[in-house]
Design an enzyme around this catalytic site. Structure first.
Site, short mmCIF file in Angstrom:
data_model
loop_
_atom_site.label_atom_id
_atom_site.label_comp_id
_atom_site.label_asym_id
_atom_site.label_seq_id
_atom_site.Cartn_x
_atom_site.Cartn_y
_atom_site.Cartn_z
N LYS A 1 0.85 -1.18 0.00
CA LYS A 1 0.00 0.00 0.00
C LYS A 1 0.89 1.25 0.00
O LYS A 1 2.00 1.22 0.53
CB LYS A 1 -0.86 -0.04 1.27
CG LYS A 1 -1.93 1.03 1.38
CD LYS A 1 -2.71 0.81 2.68
CE LYS A 1 -3.86 1.80 2.83
NZ LYS A 1 -4.59 1.59 4.11
N LEU B 1 -6.96 8.49 3.42
CA LEU B 1 -7.03 7.07 3.84
C LEU B 1 -8.32 6.71 4.56
O LEU B 1 -8.65 5.53 4.67
CB LEU B 1 -5.86 6.69 4.77
CG LEU B 1 -4.43 6.86 4.25
CD1 LEU B 1 -3.45 6.30 5.30
CD2 LEU B 1 -4.21 6.16 2.93
N SER C 1 -9.29 1.46 2.80
CA SER C 1 -8.36 2.23 2.02
C SER C 1 -7.31 1.40 1.31
O SER C 1 -6.61 1.92 0.45
CB SER C 1 -7.68 3.26 2.93
OG SER C 1 -6.90 2.63 3.92
N ILE D 1 -7.28 1.10 10.03
CA ILE D 1 -7.62 1.89 11.22
C ILE D 1 -9.11 1.77 11.52
O ILE D 1 -9.55 2.03 12.63
CB ILE D 1 -7.19 3.36 11.07
CG1 ILE D 1 -7.17 4.09 12.42
CG2 ILE D 1 -8.09 4.09 10.09
CD1 ILE D 1 -6.61 5.49 12.37
N GLY D 2 -9.90 1.35 10.50
CA GLY D 2 -11.33 1.23 10.71
C GLY D 2 -11.96 0.18 9.81
O GLY D 2 -13.18 0.08 9.71
N GLY D 3 -11.09 -0.58 9.14
CA GLY D 3 -11.58 -1.60 8.22
C GLY D 3 -10.79 -1.65 6.92
O GLY D 3 -11.13 -2.39 5.99
N SER D 4 -9.71 -0.91 6.85
CA SER D 4 -9.01 -0.67 5.57
C SER D 4 -8.26 -1.85 5.00
O SER D 4 -7.84 -1.81 3.85
CB SER D 4 -8.06 0.52 5.72
OG SER D 4 -8.79 1.73 5.76
#
Lengths: 561, 561
Positions: B137, B186, B212, B233-236
């Site tokens: 990434k 992101l 992301s 960080i939240g599902g990326s």
């Protein structure tokens, strides 16, 4: 916590009531004859006051926590008699150094009786700390008891739950019996607040026992408790251990369970508080850390890392079994030169290690001042809003630990700052991260010098630039804060006592900083005569077992030197 | 990073130049015939375009990373030919789904040749990932290459150092060859920015590959890379894995080395980014996590916890060796009901586990909405100052992922908030801590229902309430954010594909929330036809090995169902 409001009474009245209630918890028959103020050293009061039996003196003078635990486990000493002995001695200590905030000996004796019955019935101990009296800094709520943490506004706050550590200590078989004094806000290396007043150093009552776990250090150095639990955000376990001749251990910040404690700056997670023991013997430190980890604290405290006790790490299996280790030594952090007895303690440690076949190399000071600066900026980033939120009764903020100080005379490191934004705090976190990386790389790079194929096994350094100072004279705790910023475990081991005959004041005319000059001027061998001096043993983050294993190597070398 | 300033040119000109430079890195002989826009599914383009040899197709179609590693280790396939094959296929993928941001195949081939020579000379591999092409990434700086992370202002930023993870991947023997696209900031579940444009889902180019780490998921699902590294960080990591039919793993936040990455909200440590793999096989996840941990990343990254890979935990030694486990299942989080194919994937997983002798019990939703609320408050606590600091060129902030969106049309979860103070952020940290404790207690309490004497061994739940959605249609990633707030590891395992014949739209007239109604309205089986559906396997904080071991049990049950 439920607050039982004291409504219309002034904070002074609430404090008077709290002190009175504390006083009533002292059994009248345990009151000792007043000790004159001129007697500055009160360490022998437990022996001389006549209150303790020979057997109680034998129990409480036991220098090794493991021996206590063994005698309890074999029922040579019952939990009730051990609890009684330490309770009496704690009450004696309190009368001469003012170290207690909560006394719950009735509960303790009931608990001890249950433990004795358990041992009798099952033929085995309840847990690894069976029957051991354990004192607690005034941050660990116990269901049904108040926790004031030295704030008038918290008088009457009765806990609805035990802190996780309290639950685990009980499961381990410990007997909780007293809680101990702290400085207002906790963020001081001394112990004084408006509720309970000032705690004194048993070696010399004109000196501070350190802080913020200063109630613990005063109590334990009088053998009023064999082991206590403190907390350390900038030196609050290590400084009082050093000032009172104890073993004290600050683990990395997420190794021991913190859930349910009350704290200053709660929610400040950038450089957080670490929980650890202060005790009379290194065996006590190890029994505590191993005992708690074996109870899997991460199942009860969400901030505790699930990293079981490693016997391999503790036995230094990958470090040549503890033979021919290599230590770094940091004589100073580059801005403040330690007093002569501190440097002598380092020299004696170095000599003892070399005599035992270990190597000692110099640790060069690099960015230590930055470690201090970033920690201070983070802790002060709320613009004192946390402190102020606890001063709702009109109780004043304490700006100086000097007795009868001018309230406007604020030491530089305590001057409030403007509040920062969350974004500014994030930038400080980035600075902290870069500093931790610089330290880690420096540590790893020592592998080129050690001759062991590994980086240094531990770093030896001062705990403070001085031994216990007169009340009000502590400065910023630079030698301990460094390791909070870096989140490295730090163990304090007692080494020697100040001896004016050898620890003479050197002539110095050039100073490294204004702070260096101030600290130099503080030194007079007669002031510090006879007070203890320790050293600090530091290891890599979250390698508690290694630091304890190496600590045993250092301790053995010192004891056989 | 050193910035090579582009001085007076507009951001649009800088972007045009960057795109042109990227284009020149595609070897002309690897250019394929244009694929018409009407062809929405491009998964077969690598087979049909004629560019790959049969052997290159065999190599890149290998479904198991372990098999690839074995063939590389035995020199059945050379690192150069494996690198060539994946490089060609990555370039093909890029031409149809626009997934790459940096291409450095020249370096990769040179590195592969060195690995081949090493294997020939030493007769052994350089490390556990010897010869494996690994994509990254666009957050992992590599010395001498730009890292733009989708910001025009970062064009020309050339890294002076490798990120720690890059160093370790190289030491493990990996071959780095491309970096992949991300959304601006992101903080989106899709992949679109002003520099590189939009990445498309190879299953259906009218849909998003997620975000992301959406450049990774698009690339890997076309087998343009066998394994890539993302961040979450939240599902990326998990959302793009789910949207593209991959295995993806978000470890706890301090298990994998993050030092040296570039990031959004850098310094925000309350609910931080976790680094982990996206890959074609569960064996790839395990090879990556074990391979990196065995290199002791904590010696190089100060934020990585020194917790070695535990083979005991992975082999479920204390969990009956993986037999007769007990799972929790969470059908929904209580506010948004998942679409029919998501619920079918959960049902199939439950049935497969029960058929394999495991028990599945219901996980009752409790405070999930609070987990989301606190995370959002923390991430938005800087009042967008971090985003704005990256938009110095005049490049606009992207407020919507909808193609040709009205720039003022901002989804609710993206609406900026007023900046908070550091003290206010501390209060959010306290809320987070209390929520983590509530979850931990809930988890432990399941021990009363499991029949194993343990709490549930893992929790099965949706990754999102939908499969891959049309561009611009993603909502707040509630099903993944929960586990970031709680810092629990989450593994995505592909289960099925949307089948309009069985995944019919139910009639619903009562909705749990406005969001529930919006998500319900999004469902039309024909839109989602044929796209993949995964489930999420969640375990306790920092128990990565357990989640991977349990993941193998789940995967095996599904494959044999």
């Amino acid at each position: 916590m439920s607050l039982q409001p004291s409504t219309t009474t002034s904070w002074q009245e609430q404090v008077a009531d709290k002190r009175k209630r504390l006083q009533t918890l002292i059994p009248p028959e345990w009151t000792i004859a007043p000790v004159p103020d001129e007697q500055v050293n009160v360490l022998d009061v437990p022996q001389t006051c006549g209150l303790l039996t020979d057997r109680e003196l034998e129990i409480t003078d036991t220098p090794d926590v493991t021996v206590l635990l063994q005698k309890l486990a074999k029922a040579e000493w019952s939990a009730v008699e051990v609890t009684t002995a330490f309770s009496k001695r704690a009450i004696i200590a309190h009368q001469v150094v003012n170290c207690l905030t909560e006394i719950f000996i009735d509960r303790a004796l009931q608990r001890a009786a249950e433990l004795d019955a358990y041992l009798k019935e099952h033929g085995t101990v309840m847990g690894p700390l069976h029957g051991l009296p354990v004192s607690l800094k005034d941050q660990f709520p116990i269901k049904g008891l108040e926790t004031t943490m030295g704030y008038a506004a918290w008088i009457g706050k009765v806990a609805e739950d035990d802190a996780v550590l309290v639950q685990l200590l009980l499961r381990a078989g410990a007997v909780l019996f007293v809680r101990t004094n702290v400085p207002q806000t906790l963020m001081w290396g001394e112990t004084y607040n408006n509720v309970f007043g000032r705690t004194l150093n048993p070696y010399n009552r004109t000196l501070t026992p350190g802080g913020s776990s200063g109630g613990e250090s005063a109590l334990i150095s009088m053998h009023g408790s064999p082991l206590g639990v403190g907390s350390d955000i900038g030196g609050s376990i290590r400084v009082p251990s050093h000032f009172c001749g104890l073993y004290g251990f600050k683990p990395s910040s997420h190794r021991m369970p913190s859930y349910g404690i009350v704290n200053s700056l709660d929610g400040q997670d950038s450089i957080p508080t670490a929980i650890g023991p202060l005790t009379v013997s290194l065996s006590g430190v190890i029994a505590f850390v191993r005992g708690i980890l074996n109870l899997e604290p991460w199942r009860y405290c969400p901030a505790t890392i699930p990293k079981p006790w490693s016997q391999d790490d503790y036995s230094l299996r990958n470090r040549n079994g503890g033979k021919n280790l290599c230590f770094g030594i940091m004589w100073d952090e580059g801005s403040v030169k330690p007093h002569p007895p501190i440097l002598r303690a380092l020299t004696e440690t170095k000599n003892a290690l070399e005599a035992a076949g270990h190597k000692v190399i110099e640790w060069k000071s690099l960015r230590h001042s930055e470690y201090i600066a970033v920690a201070r900026s983070i802790w002060l980033s709320d613009g004192s809003e946390d402190y102020n939120s606890c001063l709702t009764t009109g109780e004043p903020l304490i700006n100086s630990m000097v007795p009868d100080a001018d309230p406007n005379d604020i030491p530089a490191f305590r001057i409030p700052r403007q509040p920062l934004t969350a974004y500014q705090l994030w930038q400080l976190n980035k600075e902290k991260k870069a500093l931790r990386k610089a330290h880690l790389d420096r540590w790893e790079a020592t592998a080129a010098e050690t001759g062991t194929g590994r980086p240094i096994d531990a770093l030896i350094c001062p705990v403070a630039p001085y031994a216990a100072v007169p009340h009000g004279q502590t400065r910023s705790s630079i030698y301990t804060v460094i390791w909070n910023t870096l989140d490295c475990p730090g163990l304090v081991v007692p080494v020697t006592k100040v001896d004016p005959a050898v620890d003479t004041k050197p002539v110095r005319e050039v100073f490294w900083s204004e702070e260096d000059r101030v600290v130099y001027d503080m030194y007079d061998p007669e002031i510090y005569k006879g007070v203890p001096v320790g050293v600090q043993i530091v290891g890599p983050t979250l390698q508690e077992e290694v630091v304890l294993g190496v600590g045993e190597v250092v301790d053995a070398a010192l004891r056989s030197a």
